[in-house]
Design a protein around this motif. Sequence first.
Motif, PDB file in Angstrom:
ATOM      1  N   VAL A 111      11.860  20.354 -23.170  1.00 16.06           N
ATOM      2  CA  VAL A 111      10.629  19.592 -22.962  1.00 16.06           C
ATOM      3  C   VAL A 111      10.357  19.381 -21.474  1.00 16.06           C
ATOM      4  N   THR A 112      11.294  19.784 -20.610  1.00 18.45           N
ATOM      5  CA  THR A 112      11.063  19.731 -19.166  1.00 18.45           C
ATOM      6  C   THR A 112      10.544  21.058 -18.613  1.00 18.45           C
ATOM      7  N   SER A 113      10.351  22.056 -19.462  1.00 16.45           N
ATOM      8  CA  SER A 113       9.930  23.381 -18.992  1.00 16.45           C
ATOM      9  C   SER A 113       8.526  23.336 -18.389  1.00 16.45           C
ATOM     10  N   THR A 114       8.332  24.098 -17.323  1.00 16.66           N
ATOM     11  CA  THR A 114       7.015  24.183 -16.686  1.00 16.66           C
ATOM     12  C   THR A 114       6.403  25.576 -16.790  1.00 16.66           C
ATOM     13  N   TRP A 115       7.189  26.584 -17.173  1.00 13.34           N
ATOM     14  CA  TRP A 115       6.727  27.973 -17.231  1.00 13.34           C
ATOM     15  C   TRP A 115       6.159  28.410 -15.879  1.00 13.34           C
ATOM     16  N   ASN A 116       6.682  27.780 -14.798  1.00 17.34           N
ATOM     17  CA  ASN A 116       6.244  28.052 -13.432  1.00 17.34           C
ATOM     18  C   ASN A 116       4.750  27.822 -13.231  1.00 17.34           C
ATOM     19  N   ILE A 117       4.208  26.884 -13.996  1.00 16.39           N
ATOM     20  CA  ILE A 117       2.821  26.445 -13.831  1.00 16.39           C
ATOM     21  C   ILE A 117       2.835  25.172 -13.007  1.00 16.39           C
ATOM     22  N   SER A 118       2.061  25.123 -11.957  1.00 16.66           N
ATOM     23  CA  SER A 118       2.075  23.955 -11.077  1.00 16.66           C
ATOM     24  C   SER A 118       1.371  22.774 -11.720  1.00 16.66           C
ATOM     25  N   ASN A 119       1.671  21.590 -11.211  1.00 19.29           N
ATOM     26  CA  ASN A 119       0.998  20.386 -11.696  1.00 19.29           C
ATOM     27  C   ASN A 119      -0.508  20.467 -11.506  1.00 19.29           C
ATOM     28  N   SER A 120      -0.939  20.938 -10.347  1.00 16.82           N
ATOM     29  CA  SER A 120      -2.376  20.991 -10.083  1.00 16.82           C
ATOM     30  C   SER A 120      -3.082  21.949 -11.041  1.00 16.82           C
ATOM     31  N   THR A 121      -2.424  23.050 -11.388  1.00 16.34           N
ATOM     32  CA  THR A 121      -3.040  24.005 -12.316  1.00 16.34           C
ATOM     33  C   THR A 121      -3.231  23.401 -13.695  1.00 16.34           C
TER      34      THR A 121
ATOM     35  N   ASP B 192       0.825  -1.206   0.000  1.00 18.26           N
ATOM     36  CA  ASP B 192       0.000   0.000   0.000  1.00 18.26           C
ATOM     37  C   ASP B 192       0.858   1.253   0.000  1.00 18.26           C
ATOM     38  N   ALA B 193       1.978   1.230   0.730  1.00 18.54           N
ATOM     39  CA  ALA B 193       2.857   2.405   0.789  1.00 18.54           C
ATOM     40  C   ALA B 193       3.433   2.711  -0.577  1.00 18.54           C
ATOM     41  N   ILE B 194       3.831   1.673  -1.309  1.00 22.34           N
ATOM     42  CA  ILE B 194       4.389   1.892  -2.648  1.00 22.34           C
ATOM     43  C   ILE B 194       3.306   2.366  -3.598  1.00 22.34           C
ATOM     44  N   ASP B 195       2.122   1.754  -3.523  1.00 22.29           N
ATOM     45  CA  ASP B 195       1.039   2.119  -4.433  1.00 22.29           C
ATOM     46  C   ASP B 195       0.644   3.584  -4.292  1.00 22.29           C
ATOM     47  N   SER B 196       0.761   4.128  -3.086  1.00 19.29           N
ATOM     48  CA  SER B 196       0.328   5.501  -2.861  1.00 19.29           C
ATOM     49  C   SER B 196       1.407   6.517  -3.158  1.00 19.29           C
ATOM     50  N   TRP B 197       2.620   6.070  -3.572  1.00 22.14           N
ATOM     51  CA  TRP B 197       3.737   6.990  -3.768  1.00 22.14           C
ATOM     52  C   TRP B 197       3.474   8.109  -4.761  1.00 22.14           C
ATOM     53  N   PRO B 198       2.901   7.849  -5.962  1.00 21.03           N
ATOM     54  CA  PRO B 198       2.781   8.952  -6.923  1.00 21.03           C
ATOM     55  C   PRO B 198       1.971  10.121  -6.390  1.00 21.03           C
ATOM     56  N   ASN B 199       0.816   9.843  -5.788  1.00 26.31           N
ATOM     57  CA  ASN B 199       0.005  10.936  -5.281  1.00 26.31           C
ATOM     58  C   ASN B 199       0.655  11.582  -4.070  1.00 26.31           C
ATOM     59  N   TYR B 200       1.413  10.809  -3.299  1.00 22.95           N
ATOM     60  CA  TYR B 200       2.116  11.366  -2.143  1.00 22.95           C
ATOM     61  C   TYR B 200       3.121  12.403  -2.592  1.00 22.95           C
ATOM     62  N   VAL B 201       3.903  12.068  -3.598  1.00 26.35           N
ATOM     63  CA  VAL B 201       4.867  13.022  -4.123  1.00 26.35           C
ATOM     64  C   VAL B 201       4.163  14.189  -4.787  1.00 26.35           C
ATOM     65  N   ALA B 202       3.056  13.886  -5.484  1.00 25.26           N
ATOM     66  CA  ALA B 202       2.347  14.962  -6.184  1.00 25.26           C
ATOM     67  C   ALA B 202       1.897  16.048  -5.219  1.00 25.26           C
ATOM     68  N   ASN B 203       1.633  15.683  -3.967  1.00 26.19           N
ATOM     69  CA  ASN B 203       1.216  16.684  -2.990  1.00 26.19           C
ATOM     70  C   ASN B 203       2.287  17.728  -2.730  1.00 26.19           C
ATOM     71  N   TYR B 204       3.566  17.407  -3.049  1.00 28.44           N
ATOM     72  CA  TYR B 204       4.665  18.336  -2.820  1.00 28.44           C
ATOM     73  C   TYR B 204       4.992  19.141  -4.064  1.00 28.44           C
TER      74      TYR B 204
END
Length: 453
Positions: free
Chosen positions: A101-111, A56-68
Amino acid sequence: MPKQSTSFTRVKPWLLRSLLFVFACSYLVNFTAPMVASAAPVTSGVTSGLPQSEIDAIDSWPNYVANYSTCGTSTTSPTPGPTGGGSFSLGDVKTFLSESVTSTWNISNSTVEQWFLKQAGAQAVIGKYGLNSGNIGQITSAVQSAGVSPVFFYLDTVNEGGGAGGFINHFGSDTSGGGPGNATRDAQYIASASQTTAAGAATGGGEPGDMPTAEANSILNSLPKGSIGVYYIQATSAVTAELEDLSGKTGDWSGLYGKPVEDMMANIKAMGGNPLQGGSTGGAGCTGVSAGQGIAVAVSWAIMIAKNNGYGYDQPTRTSGWTKWQADPSCTSACGSFDCSSFVAAALTAAGYFKTNPNFDTSSEASYLSQAGFKNVTSSVNLDTDANMQPGDILLNTADHTAMYVGNGQLVQASENENGGIAGGQVGDQTGTEIAVRSYYNFPWNQVWRASN
């Protein structure tokens, strides 16, 4: 967008729409079975036999990191649709195409996730993979793990309108793994295709036969490897047509497929970014948050290499893994090697903390981390229990070993070869544990370093 004819199976979006109206270390103590995080639950195969709590800890990793992943969070509410291209000069477009191709233009993932879910051009893939605000973080994490900005990936997907396979309409059919699996394949293709100009400006997408390509090819050949333009100009003839038109070469191709590059730029503006300033590429450009997108990219890259058994442990050839990754990010067999410290150095370089990989060893690592803005937080964490550690914290024993904490009681590390030694093994991970994610343990560590972003 119409695609260039190549040996790959391609599906032209305009045709599709008409038909469908759609991851010096000398020893390791007590290895567990290899545990690998993925963008989708990994409750079989590599995790069989593990306690359910660790699965369960491994399965939840992507969203856990996404929170940061809050670096550069925009306060601008995403606009439901494109504001339209056509308001940018040729010079503006060239600047945009030269960005990574790694540019984010300072736009967050959630946005960008919120924006993507509202786009008409995204509905085909949203429906196909059942995407929503609760699970789209898995797609974002998969794309980041492949070394591509989620902002660019989602923009590309919206322009392409989906396809018979995957998100960006390059492949003719889906691969396994659902949304995360197809996002990984598509993002890996983008990363790889951005490294070479061999194909030339795209044609063969149904445009008039007399459409010129000289101007588009000239721009293509002026761009750096890893840039948006190296990928995009070769990916779709719509971009070729747009660049020829902007260069004054007008004809029946002018506006035939819209203005995909300028539409991307307009949508970046609509999300609060500046398309002429690539902003954070997930590295040192992110400031003002305790654990932002920069370190999340480093964690994602490290997990991605750990998942790829083409990369293994060998101290004498410790820099070969990074060299291979730069040359061929799609490699999956006998790719190269890392040791513990070169693995951490590579992950931080991939995330932008170093312009050139320092390939430090454990004795010099702390100095490099300090220079890159990391802070020594050893006194504020519990080395025995991992309490107060954050994803991306660098775990260091200055004499022997280093690893990266990835959250949820897990760390990722390069540890030893298949013979339990530091030299002489075969290229690649022969056991699945040479470079791996595993439960946290105290090596013992004598320092913990944390990124400022």
